[in-house]
Design a protein around this motif. Structure first.
Motif, PDB file in Angstrom:
ATOM      1  N   SER A  84       0.805  -1.221   0.000  1.00 25.52           N
ATOM      2  CA  SER A  84       0.000   0.000   0.000  1.00 25.52           C
ATOM      3  C   SER A  84       0.838   1.270   0.000  1.00 25.52           C
ATOM      4  O   SER A  84       2.018   1.278   0.349  1.00 25.52           O
ATOM      5  CB  SER A  84      -0.920   0.013   1.228  1.00 25.52           C
ATOM      6  OG  SER A  84      -0.155   0.019   2.424  1.00 25.52           O
ATOM      7  N   SER A 102      -4.353   0.638  -1.962  1.00 27.68           N
ATOM      8  CA  SER A 102      -3.686  -0.163  -2.984  1.00 27.68           C
ATOM      9  C   SER A 102      -2.893  -1.323  -2.429  1.00 27.68           C
ATOM     10  O   SER A 102      -1.985  -1.832  -3.079  1.00 27.68           O
ATOM     11  CB  SER A 102      -2.769   0.720  -3.854  1.00 27.68           C
ATOM     12  OG  SER A 102      -2.360   0.042  -5.020  1.00 27.68           O
ATOM     13  N   ASP A 104      -2.541  -5.361  -1.240  1.00 26.92           N
ATOM     14  CA  ASP A 104      -2.987  -6.619  -1.883  1.00 26.92           C
ATOM     15  C   ASP A 104      -3.043  -6.483  -3.388  1.00 26.92           C
ATOM     16  O   ASP A 104      -4.020  -6.875  -4.039  1.00 26.92           O
ATOM     17  CB  ASP A 104      -4.351  -7.047  -1.339  1.00 26.92           C
ATOM     18  CG  ASP A 104      -4.337  -7.276   0.158  1.00 26.92           C
ATOM     19  OD1 ASP A 104      -3.683  -8.241   0.591  1.00 26.92           O
ATOM     20  OD2 ASP A 104      -4.958  -6.473   0.892  1.00 26.92           O
ATOM     21  N   ARG A 107      -5.959  -4.029  -4.469  1.00 26.43           N
ATOM     22  CA  ARG A 107      -7.333  -4.485  -4.216  1.00 26.43           C
ATOM     23  C   ARG A 107      -7.886  -4.133  -2.848  1.00 26.43           C
ATOM     24  O   ARG A 107      -9.001  -4.549  -2.521  1.00 26.43           O
ATOM     25  CB  ARG A 107      -7.417  -6.006  -4.418  1.00 26.43           C
ATOM     26  CG  ARG A 107      -7.206  -6.443  -5.863  1.00 26.43           C
ATOM     27  CD  ARG A 107      -7.493  -7.907  -6.070  1.00 26.43           C
ATOM     28  NE  ARG A 107      -6.558  -8.729  -5.309  1.00 26.43           N
ATOM     29  CZ  ARG A 107      -6.930  -9.673  -4.447  1.00 26.43           C
ATOM     30  NH1 ARG A 107      -8.200  -9.897  -4.201  1.00 26.43           N
ATOM     31  NH2 ARG A 107      -6.018 -10.388  -3.811  1.00 26.43           N
ATOM     32  N   SER A 108      -7.129  -3.362  -2.030  1.00 29.12           N
ATOM     33  CA  SER A 108      -7.647  -3.099  -0.690  1.00 29.12           C
ATOM     34  C   SER A 108      -7.443  -1.653  -0.258  1.00 29.12           C
ATOM     35  O   SER A 108      -6.549  -0.956  -0.735  1.00 29.12           O
ATOM     36  CB  SER A 108      -6.995  -4.037   0.340  1.00 29.12           C
ATOM     37  OG  SER A 108      -5.628  -3.739   0.495  1.00 29.12           O
ATOM     38  N   VAL A 109      -8.314  -1.232   0.661  1.00 30.12           N
ATOM     39  CA  VAL A 109      -8.250   0.068   1.322  1.00 30.12           C
ATOM     40  C   VAL A 109      -8.479  -0.197   2.803  1.00 30.12           C
ATOM     41  O   VAL A 109      -9.354  -0.985   3.168  1.00 30.12           O
ATOM     42  CB  VAL A 109      -9.329   1.028   0.784  1.00 30.12           C
ATOM     43  CG1 VAL A 109      -9.340   2.323   1.580  1.00 30.12           C
ATOM     44  CG2 VAL A 109      -9.115   1.303  -0.693  1.00 30.12           C
ATOM     45  N   SER A 110      -7.697   0.452   3.669  1.00 26.04           N
ATOM     46  CA  SER A 110      -7.881   0.191   5.090  1.00 26.04           C
ATOM     47  C   SER A 110      -7.490   1.402   5.925  1.00 26.04           C
ATOM     48  O   SER A 110      -6.748   2.275   5.483  1.00 26.04           O
ATOM     49  CB  SER A 110      -7.061  -1.025   5.535  1.00 26.04           C
ATOM     50  OG  SER A 110      -5.673  -0.784   5.374  1.00 26.04           O
ATOM     51  N   LYS A 119     -10.340  -3.064   7.299  1.00 28.45           N
ATOM     52  CA  LYS A 119      -9.794  -3.309   5.976  1.00 28.45           C
ATOM     53  C   LYS A 119     -10.912  -3.713   5.021  1.00 28.45           C
ATOM     54  O   LYS A 119     -11.732  -4.580   5.342  1.00 28.45           O
ATOM     55  CB  LYS A 119      -8.735  -4.408   6.029  1.00 28.45           C
ATOM     56  CG  LYS A 119      -8.074  -4.698   4.686  1.00 28.45           C
ATOM     57  CD  LYS A 119      -6.951  -5.718   4.851  1.00 28.45           C
ATOM     58  CE  LYS A 119      -6.238  -5.990   3.552  1.00 28.45           C
ATOM     59  NZ  LYS A 119      -5.119  -6.949   3.734  1.00 28.45           N
ATOM     60  N   ARG A 120     -10.940  -3.076   3.857  1.00 24.35           N
ATOM     61  CA  ARG A 120     -11.939  -3.398   2.837  1.00 24.35           C
ATOM     62  C   ARG A 120     -11.205  -3.944   1.615  1.00 24.35           C
ATOM     63  O   ARG A 120     -10.380  -3.254   1.017  1.00 24.35           O
ATOM     64  CB  ARG A 120     -12.738  -2.156   2.460  1.00 24.35           C
ATOM     65  CG  ARG A 120     -13.817  -2.406   1.418  1.00 24.35           C
ATOM     66  CD  ARG A 120     -14.595  -1.127   1.131  1.00 24.35           C
ATOM     67  NE  ARG A 120     -15.626  -1.349   0.146  1.00 24.35           N
ATOM     68  CZ  ARG A 120     -16.401  -0.390  -0.368  1.00 24.35           C
ATOM     69  NH1 ARG A 120     -16.243   0.869   0.040  1.00 24.35           N
ATOM     70  NH2 ARG A 120     -17.316  -0.673  -1.260  1.00 24.35           N
ATOM     71  N   LYS A 121     -11.506  -5.179   1.258  1.00 20.47           N
ATOM     72  CA  LYS A 121     -10.838  -5.832   0.137  1.00 20.47           C
ATOM     73  C   LYS A 121     -11.825  -6.015  -1.005  1.00 20.47           C
ATOM     74  O   LYS A 121     -12.941  -6.508  -0.804  1.00 20.47           O
ATOM     75  CB  LYS A 121     -10.256  -7.177   0.572  1.00 20.47           C
ATOM     76  CG  LYS A 121      -9.246  -7.755  -0.402  1.00 20.47           C
ATOM     77  CD  LYS A 121      -8.497  -8.925   0.224  1.00 20.47           C
ATOM     78  CE  LYS A 121      -7.447  -9.476  -0.718  1.00 20.47           C
ATOM     79  NZ  LYS A 121      -6.665 -10.583  -0.095  1.00 20.47           N
ATOM     80  N   PHE A 122     -11.408  -5.618  -2.201  1.00 18.11           N
ATOM     81  CA  PHE A 122     -12.272  -5.680  -3.377  1.00 18.11           C
ATOM     82  C   PHE A 122     -11.946  -6.925  -4.202  1.00 18.11           C
ATOM     83  O   PHE A 122     -10.815  -7.428  -4.182  1.00 18.11           O
ATOM     84  CB  PHE A 122     -12.078  -4.424  -4.232  1.00 18.11           C
ATOM     85  CG  PHE A 122     -12.436  -3.150  -3.517  1.00 18.11           C
ATOM     86  CD1 PHE A 122     -13.708  -2.619  -3.593  1.00 18.11           C
ATOM     87  CD2 PHE A 122     -11.481  -2.479  -2.749  1.00 18.11           C
ATOM     88  CE1 PHE A 122     -14.049  -1.453  -2.934  1.00 18.11           C
ATOM     89  CE2 PHE A 122     -11.810  -1.305  -2.084  1.00 18.11           C
ATOM     90  CZ  PHE A 122     -13.095  -0.798  -2.174  1.00 18.11           C
TER      91      PHE A 122
END
Length: 208
Positions: A84, A102, A104, A107-110, A119-122
């Motif tokens: 990230s 950014s 992963d 794919r993620s925002v935390s 943590k939010r993973k898309f």
């Protein structure tokens, strides 16, 4: 029609003018002679704060302490996707916290907390290599909200007591605004818009 006269002040004069929110351009505070060391990982490239070498989470501290409530806006682009990038901000309860974007592979925002509970993973990358993204993080007394290119990605009610920095993101002075990354990338814009209270520049911006 004539305009109404200004409201009188307490002594019969015109009342004080209303000041709009003040925005601080943090890139304008960068002083290459003071902020960059020979062989270091940060430099300015065409007006952008650029990390030239990654690993061990390079960080850059701006000479600015934000107020109680504010918006942080930053525009960035990455040369590769791995770990990230983000911003480290003061926690009103002491220490700091971070917004990570950014992770992963894009794919993620935390928001930093124990056990990565915010943590939010898309399912697919939301960040692409070489593309500029504009992040707005709204820091309020009881909440954090963030968008990426106008799309909401964080809506977190919080009193900040459970927000903490991990080992890799601890800084010497968490009272200031800090950006970080883990691979070469650029910050094209870093600004703070003061909402409640006034921030403090710990030195004057460099004349350009």
């Amino acid at each position: 029609d004539r305009a109404d006269p200004p409201d009188p002040g307490p002594h019969g004069g015109a009342g004080p003018s209303r000041r709009g929110p003040k925005t601080i351009d943090l890139l304008a505070t960068v002083d290459p002679e003071k902020d960059f060391r020979t062989g270091g990982k940060w430099t300015m490239v065409n007006g952008a704060l650029t990390c030239t070498r990654g690993s061990l989470v390079p960080k850059f501290t701006f000479p600015y302490q934000p107020p109680e409530e504010y918006d942080v806006t930053f525009t960035f682009a990455q040369a590769k996707l791995r770990n990230s990038i983000g911003v480290i901000l003061p926690n009103p309860n002491g220490g700091g916290f971070a917004m990570h974007i950014s992770g992963d592979g894009g794919r993620s925002v935390s928001i930093s907390a124990e056990n990565a509970k915010y943590k939010r993973k898309f399912p697919r990358p939301v960040i692409q290599v070489g593309v500029k993204y504009r992040v707005v993080l709204k820091v309020r007394k009881q909440s954090l909200q963030a968008t990426i290119n106008g799309t909401p990605v964080v809506n977190l009610p919080t009193d900040y007591t459970d927000l903490k920095l991990g080992t890799w993101h601890r800084v010497n002075d968490p009272s200031k605004v800090v950006v970080f990354c883990d691979d070469p990338m650029s910050f094209y814009e870093v600004k703070v818009t003061e909402v409640t209270g006034e921030g403090a520049l710990t030195r004057f911006p460099v004349e350009k």
